[in-house]
Write an enzyme that holds these catalytic residues in place. Structure first.
Site, short mmCIF file in Angstrom:
data_model
loop_
_atom_site.label_atom_id
_atom_site.label_comp_id
_atom_site.label_asym_id
_atom_site.label_seq_id
_atom_site.Cartn_x
_atom_site.Cartn_y
_atom_site.Cartn_z
N GLY A 103 0.79 -1.23 0.00
CA GLY A 103 0.00 0.00 0.00
C GLY A 103 0.82 1.28 0.00
O GLY A 103 0.26 2.37 0.00
N ALA A 104 2.14 1.18 -0.03
CA ALA A 104 2.98 2.38 0.02
C ALA A 104 2.74 3.29 -1.18
O ALA A 104 2.61 4.51 -1.03
CB ALA A 104 4.45 1.99 0.11
N GLY A 105 2.67 2.74 -2.36
CA GLY A 105 2.41 3.54 -3.56
C GLY A 105 1.03 4.17 -3.54
O GLY A 105 0.84 5.34 -3.89
N ASP A 106 0.04 3.40 -3.07
CA ASP A 106 -1.32 3.93 -2.95
C ASP A 106 -1.35 5.09 -1.97
O ASP A 106 -2.00 6.11 -2.21
CB ASP A 106 -2.27 2.84 -2.47
CG ASP A 106 -2.44 1.72 -3.49
OD1 ASP A 106 -2.20 1.97 -4.70
OD2 ASP A 106 -2.80 0.60 -3.08
#
Length: 70
Positions: free
Chosen positions: A43-46
């Protein structure tokens, strides 16, 4: 960035530990990632894109960036 070849005015890509890059026409901006102790990258990119869009929506970005995103 392929998105611009398809008509996008701005393209942004996350690069993991290397930060992120954005392209506005011929202008390319690269930002480094802060040094952190990584626990989980799911979820880091999100989360990055969500905060970028929120910052734009609440007018927390620089005038330079806002002008290019319009």
């Amino acid at each position: 960035l392929d998105a611009q070849r398809k008509g996008a005015r701005v393209a942004v890509a996350t690069l993991g530990a290397d930060g992120a890059v954005a392209r506005f026409g011929e202008t390319v901006v690269k930002v480094s990632a802060p040094a952190v102790d990584v626990v989980d990258t799911i979820g880091a990119g999100d989360a990055f894109i969500a905060m970028l869009l929120l910052s734009i929506a609440v007018d927390q970005t620089s005038a330079w960036l806002r002008q290019r995103l319009r």
